[in-house]
Design an enzyme around this catalytic site. Structure first.
Site, PDB file in Angstrom:
ATOM      1  N   GLU A 192       1.892  -0.232  -4.879  1.00  0.00           N
ATOM      2  CA  GLU A 192       0.951   0.824  -5.260  1.00  0.00           C
ATOM      3  C   GLU A 192       1.746   2.117  -5.327  1.00  0.00           C
ATOM      4  OE1 GLU A 192      -3.061   3.242  -4.003  1.00  0.00           O
ATOM      5  OE2 GLU A 192      -1.607   2.652  -2.512  1.00  0.00           O
ATOM      6  N   ASP A 227       0.833  -1.203   0.000  1.00  0.00           N
ATOM      7  CA  ASP A 227       0.000   0.000   0.000  1.00  0.00           C
ATOM      8  C   ASP A 227       0.872   1.260   0.000  1.00  0.00           C
ATOM      9  OD1 ASP A 227      -2.790   1.049   0.345  1.00  0.00           O
ATOM     10  OD2 ASP A 227      -1.908   1.920   2.150  1.00  0.00           O
TER      11      ASP A 227
HETATM   12  C1  NOJ Z   1      -4.299   3.282  -0.788  1.00  0.00           C
HETATM   13  C2  NOJ Z   1      -5.439   2.328  -0.689  1.00  0.00           C
HETATM   14  O1  NOJ Z   1      -5.636   1.714  -1.934  1.00  0.00           O
HETATM   15  C3  NOJ Z   1      -6.623   3.117  -0.211  1.00  0.00           C
HETATM   16  O2  NOJ Z   1      -7.816   2.375  -0.279  1.00  0.00           O
HETATM   17  C4  NOJ Z   1      -6.349   3.579   1.183  1.00  0.00           C
HETATM   18  O3  NOJ Z   1      -7.405   4.399   1.623  1.00  0.00           O
HETATM   19  C5  NOJ Z   1      -5.038   4.357   1.241  1.00  0.00           C
HETATM   20  N1  NOJ Z   1      -3.971   3.722   0.526  1.00  0.00           N
HETATM   21  C6  NOJ Z   1      -4.574   4.500   2.653  1.00  0.00           C
HETATM   22  O4  NOJ Z   1      -4.098   3.257   3.107  1.00  0.00           O
END
Ligand code: NOJ
Ligand code: CA
Length: 524
Positions: free
Chosen positions: A264, A197
């Site tokens: 990500e 993440d």
């Molecule tokens: C990215 C995630 O995909 C999202 O859903 C989340 O709210 C934020 N990171 C914070 O963790």
């Protein structure tokens, strides 16, 4: 000479499927998906859709302030989703079906309910600053300053997202070793890798300097203007992130079985994006490539995305493509119903590993959620920014609760129209589901699509129809996509392996064929 990457690691040839666990299959009738429900439905992934790997969004103990992206224990399962035994059953059932399982890992922040956050001895595990003024001008992605006062009101702590999600201080070696233990915990249980993440946010400017104003503030659907007003050069992506990625990579590489690291990373400068593979390909295996999201169905923009990626990607590194996820408005609404089918053809035929977000294979539209029904904390803080519309329950059949939950249950978000259920779509040749299935079958059978090189072709010097070739050895496939409202002629000939119009499947194009608006074909 460019050498072809070796398709030895499973994740290069795999198609991934993202499960948002709250929303996929509820076994016990509390209206929320869970591991036993997921285990029961794995046959769909293996035999109906026929993907190779799943990425499961967070399922760890969490107060659910951000639906699991606020973790209060990295080494357990929230009772809402089951327990560790239910996880183990899911993992071994998936492995028995030859499906790989990648879990979400949320290293940038914990929940404010994580015991670390209230442990006085671990104050330096988070980012604290004293003072009466805000420590700097950093903004939370979810609105407001990225700083809140701690419980005793005397100091500020950093939170890139909600105040309930304090950022960890990754410059503290104790944080690194504690978090590495959490990776080992899941690797020891047998997971096949991690989706990290907001991966490049873990390392920030150690001096916490102000971000400068944006040269050209980003605009568009669901961009928080207050956040977009700055160049994010100090609150994420400090160069030290590369060292951290290398250490994470060393850790996962010490396990057998080609564990995969997917990051990500919302980074749209191709050179910077490519740097996350690592100079010696020793960082992330697959930094997510989000370039199709802003490109929409604009053939020029898609061509630039393909060219940009192919120019930037290091030799031996492997690309990937994604159209949607649990943070983005549904593609069938963002792009349009027919357009989303053309986009599926691109997703599954471009060079690289694709990730399908659950429900997109059924053409789920963005659900309209009334103000009173909003559940997403971002939507509650900033009306209009909620992500509930792309998180509604999976639809298995036309029965009560679409088969997502037992009939008497009340799903946590409303269920959509039965036309978007698996059962309904299987019986309709022109459905999204049958298009995805066909594309996946064709892909699996064609070395050119699985591992071949890519070359953009232009018909009459125009960007539309978007045309590209994939080839590997003697195997050659050409994809032609009419990304416009108008019919367009193509002079290419070949057998239609797959395409948005099922009537064409297995027929021949002999040149000078009229493609309907948003029609895409895959030709041998
Ligand atoms: C990215 C995630 O995909 C999202 O859903 C989340 O709210 C934020 N990171 C914070 O963790
Ligand atoms: Ca449940």
């Amino acid at each position: 000479m460019v050498t072809e990457p070796q398709m030895t690691e499973w994740w290069r040839s795999a198609v991934f499927y993202q499960i948002y666990p709250r929303s996929w299959a509820d076994s016990n009738g509390d209206g929320i998906g869970d591991f036993d429900g997921m285990t029961d439905r794995l046959g769909y992934l293996r035999d109906v859709l026929r993907v190779d790997a799943v990425w499961v969004s967070p399922f760890y103990p969490s107060p659910q302030a951000d639906f699991g992206y606020d973790v209060s224990d990295y080494c357990d399962v929230d009772p809402m989703f089951g327990d560790l035994a239910a996880f183990d059953r899911f993992l071994s059932a998936a492995h028995d079906l030859d499906l790989k399982v990648v879990v979400d890992w949320v290293p940038n922040h914990t929940s404010n309910q994580h015991p670390w956050f209230s442990d006085g001895d671990k104050r330096d595990w988070y980012v604290w600053r004293n003072g009466s003024e805000l420590p700097n001008n950093w903004k939370s992605v979810f609105g407001g300053p990225a700083w809140s006062r701690g419980p005793d009101g005397d100091a500020w702590y950093l939170h890139s997202f909600l105040p309930e999600q304090p950022d960890l201080n990754w410059r503290n070696p104790a944080v690194e070793s504690a978090m590495f233990e959490t990776l080992e915990f899941w690797l020891d249980r047998g997971v096949d890798g991690f989706r990290i993440d907001v991966a490049h946010r873990c390392m920030k400017d150690p001096l916490l300097r102000d971000n400068p104003p944006a040269v050209e503030p980003a605009t568009g659907y669901k961009i928080n203007p207050e956040y977009a007003a700055f160049e994010h050069i100090h609150d994420l992506a400090h160069p030290d992130i590369h060292g951290l990625f290398r250490r994470i990579r060393t850790l996962v590489d010490s396990y057998p079985g080609d564990k995969v690291l997917i990051g990500e990373i919302h980074e749209y400068d191709w050179r910077v994006w490519a740097s996350y593979y690592g100079r010696d390909l020793d960082e992330l295996h697959l930094p997510f490539n989000f370039s199709l999201l802003p490109a929409g169905v604009d053939p020029d923009a898609i061509m630039r995305a393909i060219e940009g990626l192919e120019a930037a990607i290091p030799t031996g590194a492997w690309p990937n493509w994604v159209l949607g996820n649990h943070d983005e408005p549904r593609i069938a609404t963002r792009l349009g119903h027919e357009q989303s089918k053309a986009a599926a053809v691109l997703l599954l035929t471009l060079r690289g590993t694709p990730t399908i977000y659950y429900g997109d294979e059924l053409g789920f539209p963005e659900a309209q959620i009334g103000t009173a029904a909003v559940r997403d904390p971002w939507g509650l803080r900033m009306p209009g920014f909620g992500r509930d519309g792309c998180r509604t329950p999976m639809q298995w059949d036309a029965g009560p609760n679409a088969g997502f939950a037992p009939p008497e249950a009340e799903p946590w978000l409303p269920v959509g129209h039965h036309a978007q259920s698996v059962a309904t779509q299987l019986s309709r040749p022109d459905s999204h589901l049958n298009l995805y299935r066909r594309l996946l079958d064709v892909r699996r059978a064609a070395p050119a699509l699985m591992e071949g090189s890519v070359r953009l072709l232009s018909q009459w010097g125009r960007p539309n129809p978007l045309t590209f070739e994939r080839w590997f050895g003697d195997d050659r496939v050409v994809v032609v996509a009419n990304l416009s409202e108008e019919p367009v002629t193509t002079d290419l000939a070949g057998t239609v392996l797959a395409g948005t119009d099922p009537h064409r499947w297995d027929s021949r194009l002999e040149g000078s064929t009229m493609l309907a608006p948003w029609e895409a074909v895959v030709l041998s």
